[in-house]
Design an enzyme around this catalytic site. Structure first.
Site, PDB file in Angstrom:
ATOM      1  N   GLY A 140       0.530   4.856   2.092  1.00 11.89           N
ATOM      2  CA  GLY A 140       0.853   3.921   1.170  1.00 11.89           C
ATOM      3  C   GLY A 140       0.058   4.194  -0.231  1.00 11.89           C
ATOM      4  N   SER A 165       1.780   5.037  -2.932  1.00  8.26           N
ATOM      5  CA  SER A 165       2.621   4.966  -4.338  1.00  8.26           C
ATOM      6  C   SER A 165       1.701   4.022  -5.481  1.00  8.26           C
ATOM      7  CB  SER A 165       3.864   4.139  -3.748  1.00  8.26           C
ATOM      8  OG  SER A 165       3.808   3.350  -2.942  1.00  8.26           O
ATOM      9  N   TYR A 219      -4.350 -10.568   9.720  1.00  5.71           N
ATOM     10  CA  TYR A 219      -4.944  -9.471   8.794  1.00  5.71           C
ATOM     11  C   TYR A 219      -6.359  -9.171   9.305  1.00  5.71           C
ATOM     12  CZ  TYR A 219      -6.157  -7.106   4.403  1.00  5.71           C
ATOM     13  OH  TYR A 219      -6.336  -6.197   3.481  1.00  5.71           O
ATOM     14  N   LYS A 248      -8.233  -5.592  10.894  1.00  2.00           N
ATOM     15  CA  LYS A 248      -9.014  -4.905   9.987  1.00  2.00           C
ATOM     16  C   LYS A 248     -10.274  -4.863  11.089  1.00  2.00           C
ATOM     17  CE  LYS A 248      -6.809  -3.993   6.100  1.00  2.00           C
ATOM     18  NZ  LYS A 248      -6.610  -2.680   6.134  1.00  2.00           N
TER      19      LYS A 248
END
Ligand code: NAP
Length: 263
Positions: free
Chosen positions: A10, A12, A167, A171
């Site tokens: 990830g 970019s 999420y 995590k």
């Protein structure tokens, strides 16, 4: 001497891009992974090469498209590093998506849960497994000396948001993943860290900017500002430079003090 090399998932945009730029300044060759935004990934590659040059290094950076939630695409990602660099000194599990639809826990959909878990939890777990097996070989061959794995979790690992249950749970699980790999890989000289970012300016947080601006102004964090991708990047740079040589399984909070309770 050959450059050290890193895979950053990830990378970019946002935090992953910030990490890549910092690693470029210390002469790491980089695999800049992305999911679909080729233009942004190529811009990161270009900017990393420029940052390295300004710091007096010559590096190779390449953009590699791979969905970390898909086994064959993870293979492709690791293979790209193997073919291009022949070594892996650092894996950064950064790629992640926010809770799809941010639905209340009583309404959250199973297909969204599966999608998030695949990118945010299954991906990092199996990518770490694959990278670690290669790192073990590389250390035995004397090609790399002190490889490391860093995983980006979140303050959501311990902070409840009832509209982002998947999420938060993913995590939290990354925290245990870090501990598990830290113990398993210590005998092979591989150190493993979890970085727990607070509120960091990126495309992910752009839709909630006004809300967080207000919370920060009202004192949410002892250090009263947004975090920036380079705040995470600099922390990883310290790890990459071996400034934490006797720590593993460690959680590093990069959150302006968000995790501190006050009375
Ligand atoms: P972001 O701005 O949304 O960028 C996400 C990056 O992940 C992009 O490079 C994207 O690639 C890539 N990506 C998305 N899905 C992927 C997949 N399936 N496979 C591979 N790459 C994928 O996010 P960010 O804010 O930088 O967040 C990065 C990480 O930090 C995430 O794990 C996030 O949970 C965590 N985090 C963020 C914050 C925050 O405040 N921003 C706080 C705590 C933790 P494309 O460009 O190709 O789409």
């Amino acid at each position: 001497m050959a450059n050290k090399s890193a895979i950053i998932t990830g990378a970019s945009r946002g935090i992953g891009r910030g990490i890549s730029l910092e690693l470029a300044t210390i002469g790491y060759d980089l695999v800049v992974n992305y999911a679909g935004n080729k233009q942004a990934a190529e811009k990161t590659v270009e900017d990393c090469q420029e940052a390295a040059q300004l710091a007096g290094h010559s590096i190779t950076a390449l953009a590699v498209k791979a969905d970390v939630g898909q086994a064959e695409e993870r293979d492709h990602l690791v293979e790209a590093a193997r073919i291009q660099f022949g070594r892996l000194d650092l894996l950064v599990n950064n790629a992640g998506i926010t809770s799809i639809g941010r639905a209340d826990i009583l309404k959250a959909k199973e297909e969204n849960f599966d999608q998030l878990m695949s990118v945010n939890l299954k991906g990092p777990f199996f990518l770490t497994q694959q990278a670690a097996n290669w790192m073990i070989e590389l250390t035995k061959q004397g090609i790399v000396e002190s490889p490391k794995v860093v995983t980006i979790s979140s303050v959501s690992a311990y902070t409840v948001s009832v509209n982002r249950a998947d999420y938060c749970m993913a995590k939290a699980a990354l925290g245990m993943m870090t501990k598990l790999y830290a113990v398993r890989l210590a005998e092979h000289g591989i150190r493993v860290y979890e970085i727990c970012p607070g509120i960091i300016a990126s495309d992910m947080t752009a839709p909630v900017q006004t809300k967080y601006d207000k919370l920060i102004a009202e004192g949410l964090t002892p250090i009263p500002r947004w975090g920036q991708p380079h705040d995470i990047g600099k922390t990883i740079k310290a790890i990459a430079l071996d400034y934490l040589p006797f720590s593993t399984g460690e959680v590093i909070n990069v959150d302006g003090g968000f995790h501190l309770r006050t009375l």
